[in-house]
Enzyme design. Structure first.
Site, short mmCIF file in Angstrom:
data_model
loop_
_atom_site.label_atom_id
_atom_site.label_comp_id
_atom_site.label_asym_id
_atom_site.label_seq_id
_atom_site.Cartn_x
_atom_site.Cartn_y
_atom_site.Cartn_z
N GLY A 71 0.79 -1.22 0.00
CA GLY A 71 0.00 0.00 0.00
C GLY A 71 0.83 1.27 0.00
CB THR A 72 3.92 2.28 1.79
OG1 THR A 72 3.37 2.20 3.11
CG2 THR A 72 4.90 3.45 1.74
CD GLN A 126 -6.75 -0.71 7.47
OE1 GLN A 126 -7.50 -1.62 7.82
NE2 GLN A 126 -5.45 -0.73 7.76
CB SER A 134 -2.27 -3.49 1.16
OG SER A 134 -1.23 -4.20 1.80
CB THR A 172 12.21 -9.25 -11.45
OG1 THR A 172 13.23 -9.05 -12.43
CG2 THR A 172 11.62 -10.64 -11.61
CB CYS A 193 6.79 5.54 21.06
SG CYS A 193 8.10 5.81 22.27
#
Length: 385
Positions: free
Chosen positions: A71-72, A178, A198, A236, A328
């Site tokens: 997805g990214t 999602q 994804s 590839t 974080c």
């Protein structure tokens, strides 16, 4: 008893997809760009998967599916692929609740001189279509709005937003990572130009994704080389992962009619058992919502003794896997930017949690999770009881 409730992060690979991958690894392992028999066997696998993924979103031309690593990469190809069409900076519109795979490349474009409008959202995380209409400019070249928000579950009015963009002659992209396989998506009726998918969100392997590119839409590649994937994604192809993705997509399409209502029933059951706990606030749109998604924030979170991450750790000790929205960095807990965009104060934005359901989730899992979470909250924050 172990219960996995983090299906929005990743799903376990289904046996059928794993079997397809094993067959490729042992029998169809050629380079799909090669002209000999070994290569053509692999090429056939890729094209079969392309048709299977296209079928999941009713893309009638399989070549509109461009395989990526996930997805990214699909999001980056959509954003940068449009941006690189222009020699001078233009204007782009996104929402304020985008995944970082959209927000970060757009931030880079901004550093390069692009004008960026980030549409605000209401307290449920939803974009107002009238705001998009007002934000359009003569030099707007792309609108990108997430289909289903991964942290709070809100499903955006994508069809209406896309129609507004199309009426203005502006390309529209949606990160549907999602939503695909969890909602019925038909790109023949949905006026989107670009849509990200994804594999590992629909019980396929990690490391495979796709970008739907409506026929006639032009993009400039992000990766250059051998010209694979209609010259839009050189390299590839990862044939085993693509094969697994294709099988997972076909199974998702078959199961959605029964799986969507089952997940919605479990989702609503979990909400019903937790919404009466003082200080535990549901987040996102409870009506226009991903069918598998449950999320809350803690009214009395302090970011130290009590935060979303505290609850994740405590639930994990009890054998239950959930996730938190706060991030974080360098040892410092940062509030969820999604909840901040929705108007929540910083302390509450540090206390977000998410429970996402999947194929293996049962009523017993939901009931046990609700009981354990109540016990954890009573122990950590007696004022919740």
């Amino acid at each position: 008893m172990q219960i996995y409730l983090d299906y929005s992060a990743t799903t376990p690979i289904c046996p059928e997809a794993l079997a397809a991958m094993q067959a490729v690894l042992t029998q169809q392992w050629g380079n799909p760009s090669s002209l000999h028999e070994w290569g053509q066997r692999a090429a056939t696998v890729v094209e079969q998967a392309r048709m299977q993924v296209a079928g999941l979103i009713n893309a009638r031309q399989p070549e509109s599916i461009v395989f990526t690593s996930g997805g990214t990469e699909s999001d980056n190809l959509a954003i940068m692929g449009v941006a690189r069409l222009y020699t001078q900076p233009q204007h782009i519109i996104i929402s304020s609740v985008e995944h970082s795979a959209i927000a970060e490349p757009v931030r880079l474009l901004e550093l390069w001189g692009w004008q960026v409008t980030r549409l605000g959202v209401d307290t449920q995380g939803s974009v107002n279509p009238m705001d998009l209409e007002a934000a359009l400019r003569d030099n707007t070249v792309l609108v990108s709005v997430v289909y289903g928000q991964s942290e709070v579950g809100t499903v955006q009015p994508i069809e209406e937003l896309a129609r507004i963009a199309r009426s203005a002659g502006v390309l529209f992209h949606t990160d549907a990572v999602q939503a695909v396989g969890r909602l019925h998506i038909d790109v023949q009726n949905l006026p989107v130009d670009l849509l990200s998918l994804s594999s590992h969100k629909i019980y396929g392997p990690q490391g495979a994704g796709a970008l739907y590119v409506r026929p006639g839409v032009e993009l400039v590649p992000v990766l250059w080389g051998g010209g694979q994937e209609q010259r839009l994604r050189s390299g590839t192809q990862a044939v085993p992962a693509i094969a697994g993705f294709g099988v997972a997509a076909e199974l998702a399409a078959q199961e959605m009619p029964t799986e969507i209502p089952r997940l919605m029933k479990l989702r609503d059951r979990l909400f019903a058992q937790l919404t009466d706990i003082p200080g535990l606030i549901p987040t996102g749109d409870l009506t226009n919502r991903l069918p598998h998604h449950v999320s809350f924030c803690l009214e009395y979170a302090d970011g130290e003794k009590l935060s979303g991450k505290t609850l994740v750790r405590q639930m994990n000790l009890a054998g239950i896997g959930i996730s938190a929205g706060a991030a974080c960095h360098s040892g410092k807990l940062n509030p969820s930017p999604i909840l901040l965009a929705m108007g929540y104060p910083e302390n509450i934005a540090l206390g977000s949690i998410r429970m996402t359901l999947g194929r293996e989730t049962t009523e017993l899992d939901v009931d046990w999770t609700a009981m354990v979470l109540k016990q954890v909250l009573e122990r950590l924050a007696p004022h919740f009881s």
